[in-house]
Write an enzyme that holds these catalytic residues in place. Structure first.
Site, PDB file in Angstrom:
ATOM      1  N   LYS A  27      -2.526  41.592  -4.241  1.00 53.67           N
ATOM      2  CA  LYS A  27      -1.407  42.678  -4.123  1.00 53.67           C
ATOM      3  C   LYS A  27      -1.755  43.993  -4.629  1.00 53.67           C
ATOM      4  O   LYS A  27      -1.796  45.029  -4.042  1.00 53.67           O
ATOM      5  CB  LYS A  27      -0.233  42.174  -4.402  1.00 53.67           C
ATOM      6  CG  LYS A  27       1.016  42.831  -3.490  1.00 53.67           C
ATOM      7  CD  LYS A  27       2.508  42.420  -4.009  1.00 53.67           C
ATOM      8  CE  LYS A  27       2.598  41.005  -3.448  1.00 53.67           C
ATOM      9  NZ  LYS A  27       3.641  40.321  -4.390  1.00 53.67           N
ATOM     10  N   ARG A  98       6.724  43.243  -8.892  1.00 56.24           N
ATOM     11  CA  ARG A  98       6.376  42.180  -7.881  1.00 56.24           C
ATOM     12  C   ARG A  98       5.201  41.418  -8.474  1.00 56.24           C
ATOM     13  O   ARG A  98       4.540  42.125  -9.099  1.00 56.24           O
ATOM     14  CB  ARG A  98       5.714  42.770  -6.555  1.00 56.24           C
ATOM     15  CG  ARG A  98       6.759  44.136  -6.252  1.00 56.24           C
ATOM     16  CD  ARG A  98       5.938  44.824  -5.271  1.00 56.24           C
ATOM     17  NE  ARG A  98       5.549  44.001  -3.727  1.00 56.24           N
ATOM     18  CZ  ARG A  98       5.014  44.509  -2.876  1.00 56.24           C
ATOM     19  NH1 ARG A  98       4.803  45.780  -2.738  1.00 56.24           N
ATOM     20  NH2 ARG A  98       4.897  43.732  -1.914  1.00 56.24           N
ATOM     21  N   GLY A 107       5.361  33.839  -1.656  1.00 54.99           N
ATOM     22  CA  GLY A 107       6.646  33.210  -2.012  1.00 54.99           C
ATOM     23  C   GLY A 107       6.770  32.564  -3.113  1.00 54.99           C
ATOM     24  O   GLY A 107       8.001  31.838  -3.557  1.00 54.99           O
ATOM     25  N   MET A 109       6.207  32.842  -6.394  1.00 56.47           N
ATOM     26  CA  MET A 109       6.532  33.646  -7.458  1.00 56.47           C
ATOM     27  C   MET A 109       7.572  34.647  -7.307  1.00 56.47           C
ATOM     28  O   MET A 109       7.764  35.066  -5.928  1.00 56.47           O
ATOM     29  CB  MET A 109       5.361  34.158  -8.258  1.00 56.47           C
ATOM     30  CG  MET A 109       4.596  33.105  -8.774  1.00 56.47           C
ATOM     31  SD  MET A 109       3.202  33.696  -9.793  1.00 56.47           S
ATOM     32  CE  MET A 109       2.260  34.499  -8.389  1.00 56.47           C
ATOM     33  N   ARG A 371      -2.923  42.199   3.342  1.00 52.21           N
ATOM     34  CA  ARG A 371      -3.816  41.165   2.899  1.00 52.21           C
ATOM     35  C   ARG A 371      -4.664  40.304   4.078  1.00 52.21           C
ATOM     36  O   ARG A 371      -3.935  40.572   5.082  1.00 52.21           O
ATOM     37  CB  ARG A 371      -3.107  40.174   2.034  1.00 52.21           C
ATOM     38  CG  ARG A 371      -1.886  39.391   2.625  1.00 52.21           C
ATOM     39  CD  ARG A 371      -1.123  38.402   1.752  1.00 52.21           C
ATOM     40  NE  ARG A 371       0.270  38.101   2.534  1.00 52.21           N
ATOM     41  CZ  ARG A 371       1.056  37.775   1.737  1.00 52.21           C
ATOM     42  NH1 ARG A 371       1.222  37.752   0.507  1.00 52.21           N
ATOM     43  NH2 ARG A 371       2.351  37.451   2.390  1.00 52.21           N
ATOM     44  N   HIS A 489       8.625  31.355   6.771  1.00 53.73           N
ATOM     45  CA  HIS A 489       7.962  30.607   5.702  1.00 53.73           C
ATOM     46  C   HIS A 489       7.508  29.499   6.106  1.00 53.73           C
ATOM     47  O   HIS A 489       6.285  29.104   5.960  1.00 53.73           O
ATOM     48  CB  HIS A 489       9.367  30.119   4.443  1.00 53.73           C
ATOM     49  CG  HIS A 489       8.662  29.243   3.615  1.00 53.73           C
ATOM     50  ND1 HIS A 489       8.735  28.075   3.581  1.00 53.73           N
ATOM     51  CD2 HIS A 489       7.819  29.572   2.383  1.00 53.73           C
ATOM     52  CE1 HIS A 489       7.985  27.486   2.627  1.00 53.73           C
ATOM     53  NE2 HIS A 489       7.559  28.607   1.963  1.00 53.73           N
ATOM     54  N   SER A 797     -32.171   8.532  -0.809  1.00 52.92           N
ATOM     55  CA  SER A 797     -30.757   8.838  -0.446  1.00 52.92           C
ATOM     56  C   SER A 797     -29.920   8.599  -1.283  1.00 52.92           C
ATOM     57  O   SER A 797     -29.569   7.442  -2.034  1.00 52.92           O
ATOM     58  CB  SER A 797     -30.618   8.199   0.881  1.00 52.92           C
ATOM     59  OG  SER A 797     -29.114   8.607   1.405  1.00 52.92           O
ATOM     60  N   CYS A 864     -25.738  10.440   1.315  1.00 50.59           N
ATOM     61  CA  CYS A 864     -24.962   9.629   2.341  1.00 50.59           C
ATOM     62  C   CYS A 864     -23.622   9.222   1.792  1.00 50.59           C
ATOM     63  O   CYS A 864     -22.924   8.485   2.420  1.00 50.59           O
ATOM     64  CB  CYS A 864     -26.003   8.389   2.817  1.00 50.59           C
ATOM     65  SG  CYS A 864     -26.244   7.159   1.504  1.00 50.59           S
ATOM     66  N   TYR A 884     -31.256  16.783   3.756  1.00 47.85           N
ATOM     67  CA  TYR A 884     -30.124  16.992   4.599  1.00 47.85           C
ATOM     68  C   TYR A 884     -29.060  16.129   3.811  1.00 47.85           C
ATOM     69  O   TYR A 884     -29.017  15.648   2.706  1.00 47.85           O
ATOM     70  CB  TYR A 884     -30.469  15.816   5.653  1.00 47.85           C
ATOM     71  CG  TYR A 884     -30.744  14.216   5.328  1.00 47.85           C
ATOM     72  CD1 TYR A 884     -29.606  13.515   5.035  1.00 47.85           C
ATOM     73  CD2 TYR A 884     -31.987  13.723   4.892  1.00 47.85           C
ATOM     74  CE1 TYR A 884     -29.781  12.135   4.744  1.00 47.85           C
ATOM     75  CE2 TYR A 884     -32.209  12.534   4.489  1.00 47.85           C
ATOM     76  CZ  TYR A 884     -31.016  11.712   4.628  1.00 47.85           C
ATOM     77  OH  TYR A 884     -31.182  10.437   4.148  1.00 47.85           O
TER      78      TYR A 884
HETATM   79  P1  ADP Z   1       5.871  38.175  -1.895  1.00 48.10           P
HETATM   80  O1  ADP Z   1       4.469  38.223  -2.969  1.00 48.10           O
HETATM   81  O2  ADP Z   1       6.656  37.141  -1.819  1.00 48.10           O
HETATM   82  O3  ADP Z   1       5.479  38.628  -0.577  1.00 48.10           O
HETATM   83  P2  ADP Z   1       6.528  40.815  -2.402  1.00 48.10           P
HETATM   84  O4  ADP Z   1       6.347  41.303  -3.853  1.00 48.10           O
HETATM   85  O5  ADP Z   1       5.669  41.318  -1.384  1.00 48.10           O
HETATM   86  O6  ADP Z   1       6.845  39.364  -2.767  1.00 48.10           O
HETATM   87  O7  ADP Z   1       7.994  41.377  -2.430  1.00 48.10           O
HETATM   88  C1  ADP Z   1       9.246  40.879  -1.538  1.00 48.10           C
HETATM   89  C2  ADP Z   1       9.577  41.721  -0.444  1.00 48.10           C
HETATM   90  O8  ADP Z   1      10.229  42.876  -1.203  1.00 48.10           O
HETATM   91  C3  ADP Z   1       8.671  42.122   0.472  1.00 48.10           C
HETATM   92  O9  ADP Z   1       9.491  42.134   1.860  1.00 48.10           O
HETATM   93  C4  ADP Z   1       8.395  43.512   0.116  1.00 48.10           C
HETATM   94  O10 ADP Z   1       7.941  44.309   1.214  1.00 48.10           O
HETATM   95  C5  ADP Z   1       9.680  44.017  -0.650  1.00 48.10           C
HETATM   96  N1  ADP Z   1       9.455  45.119  -1.563  1.00 48.10           N
HETATM   97  C6  ADP Z   1       8.563  45.136  -2.437  1.00 48.10           C
HETATM   98  N2  ADP Z   1       8.547  46.025  -3.336  1.00 48.10           N
HETATM   99  C7  ADP Z   1       9.336  47.329  -2.519  1.00 48.10           C
HETATM  100  C8  ADP Z   1       9.375  48.420  -2.584  1.00 48.10           C
HETATM  101  N3  ADP Z   1       8.992  49.103  -3.636  1.00 48.10           N
HETATM  102  N4  ADP Z   1      10.229  49.069  -1.716  1.00 48.10           N
HETATM  103  C9  ADP Z   1      10.699  48.245  -0.739  1.00 48.10           C
HETATM  104  N5  ADP Z   1      10.263  47.318  -0.642  1.00 48.10           N
HETATM  105  C10 ADP Z   1       9.711  46.338  -1.427  1.00 48.10           C
HETATM  106 MG    MG Z   2       5.039  40.216   0.114  1.00 44.68          MG
END
Ligand code: ADP
Ligand code: MG
Ligand code: MG
Length: 905
Positions: A27, A98, A107, A109, A371, A489, A797, A864, A884
């Protein structure tokens, strides 16, 4: 200053970039990169993954102390860019905290938004924005997230309700409103009061007011979340090492909850289920963060096309759709255009399908994450081939980006079209992750795991899934949800797992408490069978028959590319002509292992086999073996013909003889009667064959050396089969393999028997042909004396199943009692029966290859064992210079891809 722990980004500049994922997490690295390429991203900074490792070594206090100066400087820079101040009352800057590991763990962490608010700041921010509702909505969200994540108020047991959710639900009920967005400012104020009281009540402390105190609490809790159960389980499933650690991103907030010109959403630049080149996305007006994926409100579609097909599924008329559920393309056309530009830009920049998060604050678009998107096996193949044709990537890149294991999904059965005509469709949802799944209904993840453990096949039916459901999703055959779109999810995780999933089947009524499901006016209970089609979204009553998958042109094209770049060839392990044909269709070039033992079981054969075993003289044994000869010859003709033109390695009899005799009294009596001998004699023979460690007992070439007549018969059957085929103009290429060799003499005695038998047949028939004689290398000693063995062998083999058992001294069949614990404790990194243990077993293999080839340069070498179809092992074999690998028919495409990737790397 000692080492750098904080990397800033913002305003078109960044200290990091995309290729720094190891240090900044996926990220953080991509937030930096987006800044550098001119995509609008709120400014912020990333604390490195190394710091997470330090956190676990040095502890919380020490790490905060180390971080403090850099973080304070970075915050000051942020304040300058945002023209506001962290913790300030009149002009406050809010941030998000984040997590972000090297590999994406969606989702898994926890993230905290709107950090920096307190009662005074709330007043100030209201004066500044004039938007009281927005401010109080942000505040109550912040207290909830912070309370759950940092203050540990999220219930451990998932049957318990989140204390904050409980308060919201109660208030909504009291006020008679359904949606969060219907809550008034006063309602929100009341919520905040109640939330704070709950915090005080449960933790004994007041909610922290100081912005910096909040920040450090959040940063540390991200580090803590690296070791939460969900994250640990996810890492295990995805093979992500715990040492990697997570980075922490602190980023200025932008707000999607400021009113009707604000929104938040997610999208994929191509269809992650099918691979089609079409933007797919969902958004919500006046919402924040995870609202879209959490299924709180029904998300709207980003594109008009997507919106129309969504409406069709939900039985919503075009008028109603436009009025109530407009696409972003229609509702915010300017922003949509901008989003479209950035999605194209990002896909072209990363040269891969992207999974994007965005937020619109009062008409301004911000990108929050990009990503490489998770995708199904089918989408993986289609996207790579499309991008190759579109000139975005070259052939090698197309191959390198394939995850060989994901091909598995494409090879799995699909519903039989004829069977589908007979079944009742009871509902329809989104085709979220393709495949055909049939199983018994269960309603939660624990049941899915438990039922699967006792051997049932289940479909997990949920209103919506959450990260806690991971283990159950992995166990189930398929996942069916009533709520949630293509980016929910359930859909995202199922696609990542290659698991069949139908999501958002809105017509289903699911009753968790009553353990029942209402669909199409009928009630289905826990334990009833249903079937789901993840490729169409259809839901069927009962079981539906499946048939083999049909492979498309893109699949064929990828296989052709693999063939072009590979160095090793791929053979298959096949005991029957049918298996050989299946594997040939998948591109197998030869057979690496034909086991002959099963050929002794069918019909009359087992009688002759038992006669042979019970015989007390060589003469009697030969008589019995003579009866087996024609059967074996027929079998070999079939399999050699099916692999015409390619080498077929046939292994001589390997298992201990006691596997062929009856162990129950009744069967022993029957056998005695059939053979006209006293039952005591049968019993005595069976007892005599009993071994304490059959795996290490009288088996393999030890049988052949004590009963050479068995080897003679088998060699005769093979050579005669090949000669018969030759007469019919079929190019048969037998390679006779001696099992369980431990040294030269042991092997040579068998090789001599085989060669003498062949010469005898050539003399009888007045005709010769080519054949090879070689050995399995599966005993550690054989690796160490491979130079001597090679002098007499045409090929080696590696039988890595036995080699692994004997090198570790683990019985594979008994390892279930301790292996999982060893993996948990980290004593072993991988299950050595799945992926070759490169350190130990691999060293023995390398020695064998090296000294074997030193004494015979052109020694043909392959593998094998089951490892021959496992990508990391295939790569290892390629590095060793093997000719192989051989694997089961359905893994042939996987091995071919892995072999090509290994050759390119
Ligand atoms: P995950 O890794 O679980 O996707 P994120 O860190 O991406 O968690 O964040 C969860 C949510 O919060 C996402 O929808 C993201 O876009 C939103 N978010 C994170 N940081 C900001 C920010 N600075 N301003 C607005 N929304 C944010
Ligand atoms: Mg995210
Ligand atoms: Mg073996």
């Amino acid at each position: 200053m000692d080492k750098k722990r904080v990397y800033t980004f913002g305003d078109g500049k960044a200290e990091g970039k995309a290729d720094m994922k190891n240090l900044l997490g996926g990220k953080g690295a991509n937030l930096a990169e987006m800044n550098l390429i001119g995509v609008p991203v709120p400014p912020g900074f990333t604390i490195t993954t190394d710091t997470c490792t330090e956190y676990y070594e040095l502890g919380k206090e020490k790490v905060v102390e180390l971080l403090k100066p850099e973080v304070e400087t970075a915050i000051a820079e942020l304040e300058k860019l945002m023209n506001s101040k962290f913790g300030d009352i009149e002009n406050p800057m809010l941030v998000s905290v984040r997590s972000g590991a090297r590999a994406s763990m969606p989702g898994m962490m926890d993230t905290i938004l709107n950090l920096g608010l307190n009662d005074a700041v709330v007043e100030g921010l209201t004066r500044k924005t004039g938007n009281e509702r927005f401010v109080w909505d942000s505040y109550r969200r912040f207290i909830q997230m912070y309370g759950d994540v940092v203050l540990g108020m999220k219930p451990e047991n998932k049957n318990d309700i989140d204390p904050f959710e409980e308060i919201i639900e109660k208030l909504k009920e009291e006020k008679g409103v359904h949606l969060d967005t219907d809550l008034t400012v006063d309602n929100l104020k009341e919520l905040v009061d109640k939330f704070k009281a709950a915090v005080k009540n449960q933790t004994g402390n007041d909610f922290p007011d100081c912005a910096y105190e909040q920040l450090w609490g959040a940063v540390c809790s991200v580090f803590d979340s690296w070791m939460n159960d969900r994250a640990i389980l996810y890492r295990k499933m995805e093979n992500i090492p715990a040492e990697w650690g997570t980075a922490v991103n602190v980023q200025a907030m932008v707000f999607g909850n400021m009113g009707d010109t604000s929104a938040t959403g997610v999208c994929f630049t191509r269809d992650a289920a099918t691979g089609e080149d079409q933007l797919i996305g969902e958004y919500l007006i006046n919402a924040q963060g995870e609202d879209v994926v959490a299924g709180i409100r029904t998300p709207l579609q980003v594109t008009k096309i997507g919106s129309q097909s969504w409406a069709q599924l939900a039985c919503i008329s075009e008028e109603e759709r436009i009025a109530k559920y407009p696409s972003m393309e229609e509702a915010m056309p300017e922003i949509y255009k901008e989003l479209d530009t950035y999605q194209t830009k990002l896909e072209n920049h990363y040269r891969d399908m992207q999974d994007l998060e965005f937020t619109v604050q009062e008409g301004k678009l911000w990108m929050l994450q990009t990503r490489n998107g998770k995708r199904t096996g089918a989408a993986m193949v289609k996207i790579a081939m499309d991008m190759l044709r579109q000139g975005v990537i070259d052939e090698k890149a197309a191959l390198l980006r394939m995850d060989p294991n994901k091909l598995d999904e494409l090879l799995h059965p699909v519903f039989d079209k004829d069977a589908l005509k007979q079944v009742k469709v009871i509902g329809k949802g989104l085709a979220a992750s393709p495949g055909a799944a049939t199983g018994k209904i269960v309603f939660n993840a624990d049941d899915a795991s438990d039922w699967t453990k006792r051997g049932e096949k289940v479909i997990m039916v949920r209103i919506e899934t959450s990260p806690e459901d991971l283990a159950g999703m992995a166990a189930a055959e398929g996942i069916l949800t009533a709520r949630g779109g293509m980016t929910s999810h359930a859909a995202v995780v199922a696609r990542g797992m290659g698991k069949c999933c139908v999501s958002g089947a809105g017509s289903l009524k699911i009753d968790y408490a009553g353990k029942k499901l209402e669909a199409d006016g009928q009630t289905y209970n826990e334990g009833d069978f249903i079937s789901i089609n993840g490729s169409t979204g259809d839901i069927y009553e009962g079981k539906v028959a499946t048939k083999e998958a049909e492979l498309d042109e893109d699949f064929a094209a990828i296989m052709e590319l693999a063939g072009k770049y590979t160095r090793m060839s791929v053979r298959t392990n096949a005991d029957t002509p049918h298996d050989a044909e299946v594997a040939r269709k998948f591109g197998a070039q030869g057979i690496g292992l034909t086991r002959t033992e099963h050929m002794f079981f069918e019909g009359d054969r087992i009688k002759a086999m038992r006669e042979m075993i019970l015989a007390s003289t060589t003469e009697d044994r030969e008589k019995a073996l003579a009866k087996l000869l024609p059967y074996q010859r027929d079998d070999f003709e079939g399999i050699l013909a099916a692999m015409e033109g390619y080498g077929v390695t046939i292994r001589l009899l390997d298992p201990p003889l006691h596997e062929f005799v009856p162990h129950e009294e009744k069967a022993q009596e029957e056998l005695a009667q059939e053979m006209g001998v006293p039952v005591e004699m049968v019993k005595a023979k069976v007892n005599q064959l009993h071994e304490f460690n059959p795996m290490l007992g009288h088996r393999g070439c030890r049988l052949g050396n004590t009963y050479p007549e068995i080897t003679r018969m088998q060699a005769r059957a093979i050579i005669e089969a090949a000669l018969n085929l030759k007469q019919k103009g079929i190019d048969a290429r037998p390679e006779i393999m001696v099992p369980l060799t431990g040294g030269l003499k042991e092997y040579k005695m068998q090789a001599d028997v085989i060669r003498q038998t062949a010469e005898q047949i050539f003399a009888e028939r007045g005709e010769r042909m080519d054949y090879l004689v070689g050995t399995m290398i599966e005993i550690p000693r054989a690796c160490l004396v491979a130079d001597a063995i090679a002098t007499e062998a045409d090929f080696f083999s590696f039988g890595t199943n036995d080699l692994t058992q004997m090198t570790f001294g683990y019985s594979r069949d008994d390892a279930g009692t301790f292996l999982p614990i060893y993996l948990d404790l980290g004593i072993l990194k991988n299950d050595p029966f799945q992926a070759i243990d490169q350190e130990g077993v691999g060293l023995l293999m390398r020695v064998a290859v090296e000294i074997g080839r030193k004494s015979k340069e052109n020694l043909k070498i392959g593998i094998c064992g089951e490892h021959g179809g496992e990508p990391s092992s295939v790569e290892f074999c390629n590095g060793m210079g093997m000719d192989y690998v051989s694997c089961s028919p359905f893994r042939v495409p996987i091995a071919r891809l892995a072999a090509a990737k290994a050759a390119i790397k």
